[in-house]
Design a protein around this motif. Structure first.
Motif, PDB file in Angstrom:
ATOM      1  N   HIS A 134       9.192   0.525  -0.984  1.00  0.00           N
ATOM      2  CA  HIS A 134       8.359   1.580  -1.549  1.00  0.00           C
ATOM      3  C   HIS A 134       8.309   2.742  -0.547  1.00  0.00           C
ATOM      4  N   GLU A 138       4.213   6.421  -2.119  1.00  0.00           N
ATOM      5  CA  GLU A 138       3.760   5.382  -3.050  1.00  0.00           C
ATOM      6  C   GLU A 138       2.760   4.450  -2.375  1.00  0.00           C
ATOM      7  N   GLN A 141      -0.640   6.194  -2.083  1.00  0.00           N
ATOM      8  CA  GLN A 141      -1.386   6.199  -3.341  1.00  0.00           C
ATOM      9  C   GLN A 141      -2.028   4.840  -3.591  1.00  0.00           C
TER      10      GLN A 141
END
Length: 169
Positions: A134, A138, A141
């Motif tokens: 990832h 990402e 978040q």
């Protein structure tokens, strides 16, 4: 035939026996009782034989060349040497370097999992997402941090893990 008759002499009447190799055809052609057929090692191969009663003279005439050959082979055989056996049979010692590396790798993986278990929940989440490719955005978040904050925290976590695993380099 009982097992004592295979000893070539019977102590009761000094009767001697010699083996005669038989095949299924000879058993049938000569009407030999199949119960009289036994397995005996002749040379280095097991053969089906029947034990034939013979005189003492016939027995010794039959056996002397066999005994002589056995004795000759015993005299010719040199002392056993492991080095010679390895040379003749091309034995090789097992390569344990790969095994050792595999064991060390498994120990290191176990230590890594232990070190990861010792991390805070947010750090474990960051490392788990990082290990599954990832992006830092990402990950940020998912954990409620900025991309830059995730990058700095990830570097601190990696440094901590390297310190924990430095004995396994």
């Amino acid at each position: 035939m009982d097992k004592f008759e295979n000893l070539q002499t019977s102590s009761e009447n000094k009767q001697h026996y010699i083996p005669m190799e038989v095949t299924p055809e000879t058993i049938k052609d000569f009407g030999i009782n199949p119960a009289d057929v036994v397995w005996m090692r002749i040379g280095n191969k097991p053969k089906k034989v029947i034990m034939i009663p013979v005189t003492e003279e016939q027995y010794y005439e039959y056996m002397r060349p066999l005994w002589r050959e056995d004795k000759r082979q015993q005299r010719q055989e040199p002392m056993a040497s492991l080095d010679k056996m390895y040379e003749e049979n091309e034995y090789e010692a097992a390569d344990t370097s790969g095994l050792e590396a595999d064991v060390m790798k498994q120990i290191m993986i176990d230590e890594l999992y232990a070190a990861l278990d010792g991390l805070e929940e947010i750090d474990r989440t960051i490392m788990e997402m990082y290990s599954t490719n990832h992006s830092e955005a990402e990950i940020g978040q998912a954990v409620g941090m900025s991309q830059r904050g995730v990058g700095k925290r990830k570097q601190r976590i990696l440094l901590k893990l390297r310190t924990c695993l430095q004995d396994y380099k």
